[in-house]
Scaffold this active site. Structure first.
Site, mmCIF file in Angstrom:
data_model
loop_
_atom_site.group_PDB
_atom_site.id
_atom_site.type_symbol
_atom_site.label_atom_id
_atom_site.label_comp_id
_atom_site.label_asym_id
_atom_site.label_seq_id
_atom_site.Cartn_x
_atom_site.Cartn_y
_atom_site.Cartn_z
ATOM 1 N N ARG A 146 -24.319 -37.942 5.299
ATOM 2 C CA ARG A 146 -24.747 -36.893 4.347
ATOM 3 C C ARG A 146 -23.959 -36.988 3.057
ATOM 4 O O ARG A 146 -24.495 -36.815 1.959
ATOM 5 C CB ARG A 146 -24.575 -35.513 5.003
ATOM 6 N N GLN A 166 -24.667 -21.151 0.348
ATOM 7 C CA GLN A 166 -24.478 -21.661 1.701
ATOM 8 C C GLN A 166 -24.380 -23.190 1.668
ATOM 9 O O GLN A 166 -24.084 -23.808 2.680
ATOM 10 C CB GLN A 166 -25.651 -21.271 2.600
ATOM 11 N N HIS A 177 -19.859 -21.869 3.124
ATOM 12 C CA HIS A 177 -19.812 -22.785 4.266
ATOM 13 C C HIS A 177 -19.004 -24.037 3.997
ATOM 14 O O HIS A 177 -19.140 -25.033 4.707
ATOM 15 C CB HIS A 177 -21.241 -23.166 4.702
ATOM 16 N N CYS A 201 0.600 -34.343 10.482
ATOM 17 C CA CYS A 201 0.935 -34.044 11.891
ATOM 18 C C CYS A 201 0.238 -34.968 12.879
ATOM 19 O O CYS A 201 0.430 -34.854 14.088
ATOM 20 C CB CYS A 201 0.564 -32.585 12.216
ATOM 21 N N THR A 226 -33.462 -20.055 0.650
ATOM 22 C CA THR A 226 -32.836 -19.914 1.964
ATOM 23 C C THR A 226 -33.847 -19.313 2.939
ATOM 24 O O THR A 226 -34.640 -18.465 2.577
ATOM 25 C CB THR A 226 -31.547 -19.047 1.908
ATOM 26 N N SER A 227 -33.782 -19.796 4.193
ATOM 27 C CA SER A 227 -34.732 -19.312 5.211
ATOM 28 C C SER A 227 -34.293 -17.959 5.755
ATOM 29 O O SER A 227 -34.997 -17.340 6.539
ATOM 30 C CB SER A 227 -34.821 -20.322 6.362
ATOM 31 N N ASN A 237 -38.861 -18.700 -3.293
ATOM 32 C CA ASN A 237 -39.044 -19.550 -2.115
ATOM 33 C C ASN A 237 -40.549 -19.791 -1.969
ATOM 34 O O ASN A 237 -41.306 -18.826 -1.983
ATOM 35 C CB ASN A 237 -38.499 -18.841 -0.872
ATOM 36 N N ALA A 252 -39.570 -22.098 -10.868
ATOM 37 C CA ALA A 252 -39.399 -20.636 -11.020
ATOM 38 C C ALA A 252 -38.301 -20.330 -12.038
ATOM 39 O O ALA A 252 -38.462 -19.474 -12.917
ATOM 40 C CB ALA A 252 -39.061 -20.009 -9.670
#
Ligand code: BV8
Length: 255
Positions: A78, A109, A127, A157, A195-196, A220, A241
């Site tokens: 990705r 997000q 996120h 570490c 966004t959904s 959307n 838009a």
């Protein structure tokens, strides 16, 4: 027919007037905002990332503990794909509105960094970021992951490094969620773009804004659970838009 043609002129004028009068604007964006830059969304049936991968297999701490190589491979793919994409005109319009009118914050997000690359400065990343790795055991983290080896270890570490994103079942970055809730409670206009409305707690921002008296506009092509909360739903792609809203605002305000 471009999705701009489907936009209702009255709805556009209503949104442009809100944009002109708003003191504080919160823009909540999801994967659909990046879709027009070529970044696959999560849930669109044909192209969504989750249609090829099961999120529970890859975007959870359990998945990483079970098979860190497989999870790192997905995130490497990705991240590599991000090198091919650019912010689009919609990202740049949001950045310009922030410069021209101030008091505009983006709560995203998305983990692709495209809002920053388009010039937006006030961005809350709920996120995390694909271009960050952090230690699973201490607070070490790093960007610029080009030379990350196949089993990235923490130089401080020795524990595994992990992608700097928030997985399902994990708390959001300290402060980010509180700031997002504060922005939702105090804005007078919230634009919810791409966004959904499935992933919590990000999906609740629109409801919080509406309950606090803000105007809520959803951009959307599909209807979502947020459509029932929004005062205006613009059934179009975000690029078309935002270009149409910007043009209407400039015409009305003779900018
Ligand atoms: C948490 C990073 C405390 C990794 C991601 C209730 C309250 C609290 C938590 C939960 C709850 N119920 C369930 C939960 C748990 C869970 C959750 O929400 N699960 C869902 C699936 C039900 N939430 C969590 O675990 C969160 N942590 O709350 O901690 C806690 C923990 C456990 C239990 C209780 C409390 C952490 C969630 C973060 C997960 N990490 N990403 C990575 O990227 O690899 S989520 C991932 O999905 C991405 O960030 C993505 O952005 C996000 C949401 O998806 P969308 O952005 O909406 O994208 P999607 O594909 O779904 O939709 C795209 C939309 O765009 C569509 O509507 C489409 O029509 C539209 N579109 C397409 N093209 C365009 C367009 N729009 C405009 N223009 C276009 N051109």
């Amino acid at each position: 027919m471009s999705s701009q043609a489907r936009l209702d002129p009255e709805a556009l004028e209503r949104v442009a007037r809100w944009l002109d009068r708003a003191e504080r604007i919160c823009v909540s964006t999801g994967a659909g905002m990046s879709a027009e830059s070529g970044v696959p969304t999560f849930r669109d049936a044909k192209t969504g990332l989750w249609s090829k991968f099961n999120p529970q297999e890859l975007a959870t701490p359990e998945a990483f503990a079970r098979d860190p190589h497989r999870v790192w491979q997905w995130y490497r793919q990705r991240r590599a794909a991000l090198r091919q994409v650019e912010p689009h005109e919609g990202h740049r319009i949001l950045a310009r509105w922030e410069r021209e009118r101030g008091r505009l914050t983006i709560v995203t997000q998305n983990v692709d960094g495209l809002h920053h690359r388009a010039g937006s400065r006030d961005v809350v990343e709920l996120h995390g970021r694909l271009d960050v790795a952090r230690c699973t055991a201490c607070d070490y983290q790093r960007q610029d992951l080009e030379d990350l080896g196949p089993e990235p270890q923490c130089p401080e570490c020795g524990a595994w490094l992990r992608p700097g994103v928030v997985w399902f079942g994990e708390m959001l970055p300290p402060g980010a969620l509180e700031r997002a809730f504060e922005l939702a409670r105090t804005c007078d206009l919230m634009l919810v773009i791409g966004t959904s409305g499935v992933v919590q707690p990000a999906a609740s921002l629109a409801e919080i804004a509406a309950a606090a008296g803000a105007g809520v506009v959803e951009i959307n092509p599909q209807r979502t659970p947020i459509s029932d909360v929004a005062h205006v739903h613009l059934p179009a792609g975000c690029r078309d838009a935002l270009i149409a809203i910007d043009a209407t605002w400039r015409r009305l305000a003779k900018r």
